[in-house]
Each structure stands twice: as C-alpha cells, then as structure tokens.
Design a protein around this motif. Structure first.
Motif, short mmCIF file in Angstrom:
data_model
loop_
_atom_site.label_atom_id
_atom_site.label_comp_id
_atom_site.label_asym_id
_atom_site.label_seq_id
_atom_site.Cartn_x
_atom_site.Cartn_y
_atom_site.Cartn_z
N PRO A 130 -8.51 2.79 -9.75
CA PRO A 130 -8.46 1.44 -10.26
C PRO A 130 -9.04 1.33 -11.67
O PRO A 130 -9.98 2.04 -12.00
N MET A 131 -8.42 0.49 -12.47
CA MET A 131 -8.90 0.18 -13.82
C MET A 131 -9.10 -1.33 -13.88
O MET A 131 -8.49 -2.07 -13.10
N PHE A 132 -9.92 -1.77 -14.82
CA PHE A 132 -10.30 -3.19 -14.85
C PHE A 132 -10.15 -3.76 -16.26
O PHE A 132 -10.70 -3.22 -17.21
N ARG A 133 -9.38 -4.82 -16.36
CA ARG A 133 -9.25 -5.50 -17.66
C ARG A 133 -9.20 -7.00 -17.41
O ARG A 133 -8.48 -7.46 -16.52
N TYR A 134 -9.94 -7.71 -18.24
CA TYR A 134 -9.93 -9.16 -18.13
C TYR A 134 -8.69 -9.67 -18.85
O TYR A 134 -8.66 -9.83 -20.05
N GLU A 135 -7.61 -9.87 -18.07
CA GLU A 135 -6.33 -10.31 -18.66
C GLU A 135 -5.86 -11.57 -17.96
O GLU A 135 -6.39 -11.93 -16.91
N ARG A 136 -4.83 -12.20 -18.51
CA ARG A 136 -4.25 -13.36 -17.85
C ARG A 136 -3.33 -12.84 -16.74
O ARG A 136 -2.32 -12.20 -17.03
N PRO A 137 -3.67 -13.09 -15.49
CA PRO A 137 -2.89 -12.49 -14.40
C PRO A 137 -1.47 -13.03 -14.34
O PRO A 137 -1.24 -14.21 -14.57
N GLN A 138 -0.52 -12.17 -14.08
CA GLN A 138 0.89 -12.54 -13.87
C GLN A 138 1.55 -11.35 -13.20
O GLN A 138 0.89 -10.33 -12.98
N GLN A 139 2.83 -11.48 -12.88
CA GLN A 139 3.50 -10.35 -12.22
C GLN A 139 3.33 -9.08 -13.05
O GLN A 139 3.63 -9.05 -14.24
N GLY A 140 2.83 -8.02 -12.43
CA GLY A 140 2.68 -6.75 -13.14
C GLY A 140 1.49 -6.69 -14.08
O GLY A 140 1.33 -5.73 -14.82
N ARG A 141 0.65 -7.72 -14.06
CA ARG A 141 -0.55 -7.69 -14.91
C ARG A 141 -1.71 -8.25 -14.10
O ARG A 141 -1.72 -9.41 -13.74
N TYR A 142 -2.65 -7.38 -13.80
CA TYR A 142 -3.76 -7.76 -12.93
C TYR A 142 -5.08 -7.43 -13.60
O TYR A 142 -5.12 -6.72 -14.59
N ARG A 143 -6.14 -7.93 -13.03
CA ARG A 143 -7.47 -7.62 -13.58
C ARG A 143 -8.00 -6.32 -12.99
O ARG A 143 -8.79 -5.63 -13.59
N GLN A 144 -7.58 -6.03 -11.77
CA GLN A 144 -7.81 -4.68 -11.23
C GLN A 144 -6.43 -4.10 -10.94
O GLN A 144 -5.65 -4.69 -10.18
N PHE A 145 -6.12 -2.97 -11.57
CA PHE A 145 -4.82 -2.35 -11.34
C PHE A 145 -5.04 -0.85 -11.21
O PHE A 145 -6.17 -0.36 -11.33
N HIS A 146 -3.97 -0.11 -10.94
CA HIS A 146 -4.13 1.31 -10.65
C HIS A 146 -3.34 2.18 -11.61
O HIS A 146 -2.16 1.93 -11.83
N LEU A 185 0.27 6.17 -16.08
CA LEU A 185 1.32 5.31 -15.53
C LEU A 185 0.68 4.15 -14.79
O LEU A 185 -0.42 4.28 -14.23
N GLY A 186 1.35 3.01 -14.83
CA GLY A 186 0.87 1.84 -14.11
C GLY A 186 1.48 1.83 -12.71
O GLY A 186 2.65 1.50 -12.54
N ALA A 187 0.68 2.23 -11.72
CA ALA A 187 1.21 2.40 -10.36
C ALA A 187 1.67 1.06 -9.78
O ALA A 187 2.67 0.99 -9.06
N ASP A 188 0.97 -0.02 -10.11
CA ASP A 188 1.35 -1.33 -9.55
C ASP A 188 2.72 -1.76 -10.07
O ASP A 188 3.54 -2.31 -9.34
N ARG A 189 2.95 -1.51 -11.36
CA ARG A 189 4.25 -1.90 -11.94
C ARG A 189 5.38 -1.05 -11.36
O ARG A 189 6.46 -1.57 -11.05
N TYR A 218 0.84 -1.20 0.00
CA TYR A 218 0.00 0.00 0.00
C TYR A 218 0.88 1.25 0.00
O TYR A 218 0.64 2.19 -0.76
N ARG A 219 1.89 1.24 0.88
CA ARG A 219 2.75 2.44 0.99
C ARG A 219 3.51 2.72 -0.30
O ARG A 219 3.74 3.87 -0.65
N LYS A 220 3.89 1.66 -1.01
CA LYS A 220 4.61 1.88 -2.28
C LYS A 220 3.68 2.56 -3.29
O LYS A 220 4.08 3.51 -3.96
N ILE A 221 2.47 2.06 -3.41
CA ILE A 221 1.52 2.67 -4.34
C ILE A 221 1.25 4.11 -3.93
O ILE A 221 1.20 5.02 -4.76
N GLU A 222 1.12 4.31 -2.63
CA GLU A 222 0.86 5.66 -2.12
C GLU A 222 2.02 6.60 -2.44
O GLU A 222 1.83 7.76 -2.78
N GLN A 223 3.25 6.07 -2.35
CA GLN A 223 4.41 6.89 -2.67
C GLN A 223 4.40 7.30 -4.14
O GLN A 223 4.66 8.46 -4.48
#
Ligand code: ATP
Ligand code: MG
Length: 422
Positions: free
Chosen positions: A110-126, A307-311, A19-24
């Motif tokens: 948050p954004m939503f995409r039906y993708e194949r989940p893996q590191q740095g790729r999520y169905r809900q991301f920011h 920008l992809g905050a999760d990545r 959480y803190r990383k995304i917040e940063q």
C-alpha cells in the motif's frame, strides 16, 4: 446511539472479487518479475520524511500536497510512503547492498497520498514495482518495459493500453532544455496557471505535464525537447526503441511525457488506457541514474517502474477461484466423525466447507453456493461399514467410498479441491 463507522475517506476494504482481482494482478506480476531476475523486498510503510522529500522534489505534487506527514510521539517527523522507489533506495543504501551491483528488487504494498478520491484514485492504493540498479545500458530500459508489457499481456489487457515513451535526456541536455523553457515561458508567465507559475522558477519541465487547459495551449508552442538532446541522449533513446521493436512491443513516442518526480533521466514511460477516464496511467516509470547518489550512496544507474494494482483491477473481470471446496454433510448422529474427518482433510490441504445443520435441501443449496464440486455425506447406516457417500455435484452421481481411503479418492477424482500446504 453510536455513530456508524466507515472507512476513512479515500480508503476501502478489499474483499471478495475486488481482493481476488488485486491478487491476480500481483501473482502474475510477481511471477513474471521472478522470471526477469527480480528478488522481492518489503520496506517499512513509514519512513523519516527526509527519505521522500528531497528525492521526489519539493515542487512535486506528491511532496507539495499529497504526503501523509506527521510528528510521532517522540517528536520524529515521519511520512507514510507515497511511492516505493525512495524507500527501496534507502534500504539499498542502509543495508550496504550498493556493494552487490547489479541488483534487481521488486516490491508490493500500500502507498498513501492525500488526493481527491475518485474512481481509480484513492488515498491508500497498491503498487507493485521493480527497480534495477547498476546497469547503465539502454537494453535494460527496454527489458524493464518488456516486463511491464508482459504483465499487461498476461492479464489480457494489451489491446486496451498504449505504451508511451519519451526521453528527458541526460543532465547536460536537461539543463539546456530547461533554460530554453524558462526563456519561452517567462514572458507568458501571467497567462500560466498558479501552479505553473511556481513551477517556472523551480522546475519548468513540469509545466509540460500540466493538466490545466490554458497551460496546455501555451505548452503546444513551447520548445521541443528533441531539439535540445545531445548525441549521447539521442543514441541512448534510439537503442531503447530498437530493443522494444526487437521484442515486437508496440509503443508511441510522446514528447510531452515528463515524469512527475525529480529523479528521472533519459527514458520515461507510461502505460495508458482510455478506459478509466482521467485516471488512465496504469504503469509508469523510467531511468533514474542520479537517485542513489542523491540519497547518499555511490553513483549508481537505476531504472524501474510501478504499476497501479487498483487501476488494473478495475479493468479486469473477477477471476474464478481455481480451488473448489468439498462440502461435508453429517446426517444423524455422525457429527463427531464428520468433525474429525473434516479437520483431517483440511490439514491435508483439502478445502472443506463444513455444513453443520439445516435440512438437506438447505445444505445442498449452500454447497452449490460455495461452488463445492463434491459433497461428502456421512450417514449413520453407511458409517457402520466404515463408508461415506461422495456425491459429484456436477453430474449428481454418487459413490460409496471407504472413510479410510477418502483422501486418496478425492485426490484422484477431485484434484482441484486440494492445495499444497507444506
Ligand atoms: P497520476 O498522474 O494518475 O496522479 P502519478 O504520476 O501520480 O499518477 P506515479 O507516482 O507514477 O503516479 O505512480 C505509479 C502508478 O500508481 C500510477 O500510474 C497509477 O497507476 C498508480 N497510482 C498513483 N496514484 C494513485 C492513487 N492515488 N490511487 C490509485 N492509484 C494510483
Ligand atoms: Mg499523482
């Protein structure tokens, strides 16, 4: 027995360090965006499907296979937003903001995409993103890229990413190039991947973007965009590049960079890292002069990125909390005084960890665990003279402090235990 509940596939709970990383990322990005003149906006998380369908393009991956679209109880077809720009443009038009050009808006969420989940790729991301409307000037593109680069620099990541840019030209250039691509790919159609075969008739530019190895071989010999750019497009791109050079922003021209969405013109750019495997793009954007008009507004220039905050968070060390707590420890029959003291301190903005019970050793251990910089020990004896013990957790030294002057004492000696609360 009830089944153990898990987050839905491709989603995750964000707390603690994550959480803190995304917040940063967000705090830095939003502060810098403010410096660059952007005003925040939030738009709804779901919109009528039409908001996304046409602007992003029927042949885009997003519309073709990634959207969370459903019919609600009233029969309305709605979609969870897969990206930010289309919703912001819809909001600009719905709220009559097209009268207030130029307009600079930034968003996060948050954004939503039906993708194949893996590191740095999520169905809900920011994503955090910026959109600058109403200025058709190449230096605005450079300025927008500069904002992205400054955010990356503030995060300490400038040596781990590469800024890649390209131009996809104005509309006449694109049409000429498109024809050249159709002429080149049509005789090779049977060798292309299934996806690229369908792109050929609908959006041949996207074939250049294909991740398929065989497609990439064929793409190597394809016509090159720079041979089809008209003078206006060449000049525009050169000025963007000069702007970046004036700001000492290192960049690389990547002629195969075509953005995945339909609404781009002229400048396209991506910030790419090799640290995250295939999920290497951490920020992407470009100019989209046709979009506002396409969505029913007046002809309006536009340029922006997301920008992809999760990545980016995956690339960061967790930042330490800047604000540290004080631990409040009542001894003997002082719990009521400690209780009201703790609440009063909190109301003044001090971060207070109230340690109700356990032996002294346990409570000190907890105080250390929560990284308390001071412990306020309220003992019966000291309290008789209106005093408490304040122990410096780092040096171990302690002082008797008047309860009535505790807030002033902490502010003076432990200023990092207090945040502004009004
Ligand atoms: P990719 O090529 O990785 O699929 P994209 O071109 O679909 O990315 P954009 O639509 O440009 O991505 O979104 C901007 C940024 O949002 C991306 O550069 C990336 O950092 C982030 N992003 C996109 N999709 C996801 C996802 N599913 N999970 C996490 N981050 C994402
Ligand atoms: Mg994608």
């Amino acid at each position: 027995m009830s089944q153990k509940l898990q987050p839905a596939r491709g989603t995750k709970d964000l707390f603690g360090e994550d959480y803190r990383k995304i917040e940063q990322v967000l705090t830095i990005a939003q502060n810098l965006a403010t410096c660059y003149g952007y005003e925040p906006i939030t738009t709804p998380i779901f919109e009528s499907t039409a908001v996304f369908k046409r602007p992003l393009g029927e042949t885009s991956d997003v519309v073709g296979k990634e959207m969370y679209t459903f019919t609600d109880r009233g029969g309305e077809e709605v979609t969870l937003r897969p990206e930010g720009t289309a919703g912001v443009v819809r909001a600009v038009i719905s709220n009559g903001m097209t009268q207030n050009m130029p307009l600079k808006l930034s968003y996060f969420g948050p954004m939503f995409r039906y993708e194949r989940p893996q590191q740095g790729r999520y169905r809900q991301f920011h994503q955090m993103g910026v959109e600058c409307f109403g200025i058709n000037h190449p230096l605005v593109d450079a300025e927008t890229i500069a904002l992205g680069y400054e955010i990356i620099k503030s995060l300490g990541l400038e040596n781990r990413i590469e800024v890649q840019i390209n131009t996809i030209g104005d509309i006449p250039s694109r049409q000429a190039f498109r024809q050249a691509l159709v002429d080149y790919f049509t005789p090779l159609k049977n060798q292309l991947s299934e996806d690229s075969q369908s792109r050929l008739s609908r959006n041949p530019l996207r074939i250049l973007d294909s991740k398929d190895a065989k497609d990439q071989e064929i793409v190597k010999e394809a016509p090159r965009f720079e041979d089809y750019l008209n003078d206006d497009s060449v000049r525009f791109f050169e000025q963007v590049c000069r702007g970046l050079e004036a700001l000492n922003i290192p960049y690389k021209i990547n002629r195969h960079l075509v953005r995945g969405l339909d609404y781009y013109t002229h400048t396209a750019f991506e910030f790419v890292t090799t640290d995250l495997g295939a999920q290497g793009t951490v920020l992407a954007g470009g100019r989209y002069d046709g979009l506002v008009q396409q969505m029913g507004g007046p002809e309006t220039a536009g340029v922006g990125w997301a920008l992809g905050a999760d990545r980016l968070a995956l690339m960061l060390q967790a930042p330490e909390n800047q604000v540290k707590p004080v631990a409040l420890i009542p001894l003997g029959e002082t719990e009521n005084v400690a209780f009201t003291t703790g609440v009063q301190l909190r109301n003044l903005g001090f971060v207070v960890d109230f340690l109700y019970n356990g032996n002294m050793g346990k409570r000190m251990k907890r105080a250390n665990k929560v990284t308390a910089v001071a412990a306020i020990i309220i003992g019966e004896e000291e309290l008789q003279t209106g005093q408490v013990i304040v122990k410096n957790m780092e040096s171990g030294s302690q002082e008797l402090v008047k309860l009535s002057g505790l807030a002033e004492y902490l502010t003076l000696h432990f200023p990092n235990t207090r945040i502004k609360v009004g």
